[in-house]
Each structure stands twice: as structure tokens, then as C-alpha cells.
Write a protein that holds these residues in place. Sequence first.
Motif, PDB file in Angstrom:
ATOM      1  N   ILE A 181      11.377   6.372  -9.206  1.00 25.87           N
ATOM      2  CA  ILE A 181      11.170   5.177 -10.038  1.00 25.87           C
ATOM      3  C   ILE A 181       9.758   4.650  -9.837  1.00 25.87           C
ATOM      4  N   ASP A 182       9.050   4.399 -10.939  1.00 19.72           N
ATOM      5  CA  ASP A 182       7.688   3.868 -10.901  1.00 19.72           C
ATOM      6  C   ASP A 182       7.762   2.363 -10.651  1.00 19.72           C
TER       7      ASP A 182
ATOM      8  N   VAL B  15       0.838  -1.198   0.000  1.00 14.37           N
ATOM      9  CA  VAL B  15       0.000   0.000   0.000  1.00 14.37           C
ATOM     10  C   VAL B  15       0.875   1.251   0.000  1.00 14.37           C
ATOM     11  N   GLU B  16       1.971   1.207   0.748  1.00 16.24           N
ATOM     12  CA  GLU B  16       2.807   2.386   0.944  1.00 16.24           C
ATOM     13  C   GLU B  16       3.918   2.556  -0.086  1.00 16.24           C
ATOM     14  N   HIS B  17       3.825   1.856  -1.223  1.00 19.93           N
ATOM     15  CA  HIS B  17       4.886   1.966  -2.225  1.00 19.93           C
ATOM     16  C   HIS B  17       5.120   3.390  -2.750  1.00 19.93           C
ATOM     17  N   PRO B  18       4.120   4.301  -2.726  1.00 27.43           N
ATOM     18  CA  PRO B  18       4.382   5.641  -3.275  1.00 27.43           C
ATOM     19  C   PRO B  18       5.475   6.432  -2.563  1.00 27.43           C
ATOM     20  N   VAL B  19       5.719   6.188  -1.258  1.00 33.86           N
ATOM     21  CA  VAL B  19       6.784   6.948  -0.604  1.00 33.86           C
ATOM     22  C   VAL B  19       8.151   6.554  -1.155  1.00 33.86           C
ATOM     23  N   THR B  20       8.292   5.285  -1.531  1.00 33.33           N
ATOM     24  CA  THR B  20       9.536   4.834  -2.161  1.00 33.33           C
ATOM     25  C   THR B  20       9.674   5.451  -3.547  1.00 33.33           C
ATOM     26  N   GLU B  21       8.579   5.498  -4.283  1.00 31.98           N
ATOM     27  CA  GLU B  21       8.608   6.137  -5.605  1.00 31.98           C
ATOM     28  C   GLU B  21       8.990   7.604  -5.495  1.00 31.98           C
ATOM     29  N   ALA B  22       8.507   8.264  -4.441  1.00 29.97           N
ATOM     30  CA  ALA B  22       8.776   9.690  -4.272  1.00 29.97           C
ATOM     31  C   ALA B  22      10.256   9.972  -4.052  1.00 29.97           C
ATOM     32  N   ILE B  23      10.933   9.138  -3.260  1.00 29.92           N
ATOM     33  CA  ILE B  23      12.337   9.435  -2.951  1.00 29.92           C
ATOM     34  C   ILE B  23      13.321   8.825  -3.954  1.00 29.92           C
ATOM     35  N   THR B  24      12.844   7.915  -4.821  1.00 34.56           N
ATOM     36  CA  THR B  24      13.729   7.327  -5.839  1.00 34.56           C
ATOM     37  C   THR B  24      13.424   7.823  -7.244  1.00 34.56           C
TER      38      THR B  24
END
Length: 447
Positions: A305-306, A294-303
Motif C-alpha cells: 500500500i502506497d 523516513v522509514e515508511h517504505p518498509v511498511t509499503e513493501a510488506i503491505t
Amino acid sequence: MFQKILIANRGEIALRVLRACKELGIQTVVVHSTADADAMHVRLADESVCIGPPPSRDSYLNIHQIVAACEITGADAVHPGYGFLSENAKFADILAAHNITFIGPSGDHIRIMGDKIEAKRTAKRLGIPVVPGSDGAVTDEKEARRIAGEIGYPVIIKASAGGGGRGMKVAYTETDLEVALQTARSEAGAAFGDDAVYIEKYLEKPRHIEVQVFGDGFGRGVHFGERDCSLQRRHQKVWEEAPSPALNAEERARIGGVCAKAIADLGYSGAGTIEFLYENGEFYFIEMNTRLQVEHPVTEAITGIDLVHEQIRVASGGGLSVKQEDIKFNGHAIECRINAEDPRTFTPSPGTISHFHTPGGLGIRVDSGVYSGYKIPPYYDSLIGKLIVHGRNRVECMMRLRRALDEFVVDGIKTTLPLFRDLVGNADIANGDYDIHWLEKYLAKEE
């Protein structure tokens, strides 16, 4: 690359996957229950198929209907999102038997990591640090007393097939152990049809740290850093952030490297998350989720990468688009899960949304499938949206989050937005000084 992907989910994650498919030029099919006929992902998909009445068991968990929808529409792959069938090994096997690609790991890897006892054994073999505890299922009280005596009280008893806090009990003394063992087994059997339990050392004030990993299925693995998911209520995550305020660069690189190597050695394919309890500078493996979080967008935000693009690329045989040295971490991100619930009692609040206005501006992202006039059905998870905020550092991120929460409007139902407005002004949260028990203690004080 795939020609047509069927999205076997609903709500914000179905819309999230649909958008990724459109960006990649892939045709989309969505399935839906009769309760979701007016959902946003149904409106935006190239094709939609109704697969049953509102109850999940008759629609989103109905493997036969989903496979039939694939065959009717000619879909050559299925993205399961999270929840529902996303970690169902049987579903992955059936799709493979029908020459339909499951966008996720193999059925075997799902089975290994879905069994908490086998997952712990596998993690230990792969060099991942684990919590001291039993090597397998605990079958009787005498054995439980022996193990608890060896590792020291308090101990926690967990369901082997469990999740979400069900079949999980803490024993602080030998006197507590008998009741905790019986209760955990009873809950596990009722919830999962499997009463096997195991014992671990109970950590008093840990943080919940998880590492996002990807494997290409051919012996390559990378990590995309960690997320801190320590703000929880009843073992359900409420607020997630990346990077963790508790880790330094050395610790981040160390645990990330261990996880990436483990995924490579396992021959794992696709997205996965390796979850840990972290206390006094040490990491202890809890479990691995073999799906998108569910929380994958925070990783996308700092990297930048989609991760859904990456899932689709790997599943299609294209391999990983990045090497470990290509992955750079930029700034700080926080996600708040907006639920249709009373912010104090957390009672579900289905109903019609009379007005829905999301915040905007630099560094603001809202993942949601609802809109003004949308009627939230009472049959499913209460998550209606996720507010994700990114800043150059944690201070800027917190200030931006405060502003975004002030702009967010959801009328007609109760939501957890007031809770987050309280949390963003709390000194402990501002300082990143919290553990997995913090939120429940805070809520208890507020009552």
C-alpha cells in the motif's frame, strides 16, 4: 481530489511525494533554496519557486515564503514531507486560515503530540501502555528524587519539547540525579526554548518498536503493522525493518489493535506513528510522530500500500482506501539510511558525487534525489538515499540486502555504505538479536 500540491521539502522525500502526485494525476509545485536549484525534485516538478538562501530558517522553515508560493502558483494543498515544518502546528493553522489543505493532522493534534508530557497523558487516556514516570513536568530536585524513588533507578530525564536525544540524560543513582536534571534542563532550554523535563523509568535493553497508523478524521483508524528501529546511533535511526524479528503474530495484532483504536477515538486524520520501547514482552509508549516517517517504505513493501497516496486521499476527504481486514502482511523488508558521512566517525561529508550507481533487481528499491555530478550542500541533513529490500522472509531479505549493498556505488564523497556491509555480515544482526544500545557498543568495539 486536489488540483495542485505544493511540496514543502527537499531531497529524497520531496521526490517521493512528487512521484505519488504524478501517479494520481495531480500537478506539482516544489519550493527550493538557492542551494537546491539543481536538485532532482526541482527538475521534475511541474513548477518550482525559489524561496530563499541556503539556511533552512530563511527557506524551508520560512512559512511566509511558502504560503506566498502557494498563492502565486494556485496550490490548493501542501505536503510537508518529514522534518522542517511537518510537525509545526502553527504552519498547519496558517494554511487552514488561507484555505490551503495541510496534508497531515490538525494543528491541535500536532500540538498535543508535540508536547511529550501531554502526549503521554493522552496516550494513557486512550489506553496505550506508557512507561512508569512523572505525570507532568518535574520542577525541582526534591520532586525528582521522590518520583525516581517510587519508580526505581535507573531513570531517564527527557525534554518535554525534545527529540533526537537532546535534553535526555540517564541517572543510575540518586547521586547522579541532580547533575542529570540540571544538564537536561539546560540542554532543553538551549535546543527548544523550553526547559521543561519529565522523568521515566529507564529500560536497560529495550527494542524500539513503532506502529504505523492512519485515521480518516471521522472516527475510523487502522494500523499497518510495526517497524523495528532498534539499530540507532545517538538516538538516530540507522536501519529499520518490518516486521520486527522480536514480535510474534499475537503481539503484533495486540499492539496494532490498541493503536488503531486510539487513533479512531482521537479522531485523528492522516498518517501517524506511535513509538514504543519494548522489553520482556511489554510495550511502553515513547511518543507519537504526526507525519510520514523516513522509514515508511518498509511498511509499503510488506503491505503493498502506497502510504503517500493514502495521505493525499485522506486529506482530500476521500477517507481510507482500506479496512483493517484488507491489510495483509507479506514477507520481510529492511531499510538502510545512506548518509553522506564518514562511516566510522560519522562526520558529514558534503561534496560532489562523481559516480552514482544504484542496485536493481527483484525486491530492490532506492529512494534518493541525488545523481552523478550532484553537489551535496553542507546546509542540511546528511541523508542522501534509502536502500529498501524486500524478500519472502527475513533470510531471503538479508541475502538480497547483502547483494544490493555490493552493487551500490557512490564515489566522490564518504558514505555509510561500508557500515551496512559490515552489519549485514554480523551474527547478531543475522539472528535479529539486538537492542537500542547494540550499535553504539558495536561501534565502540570497532574503534
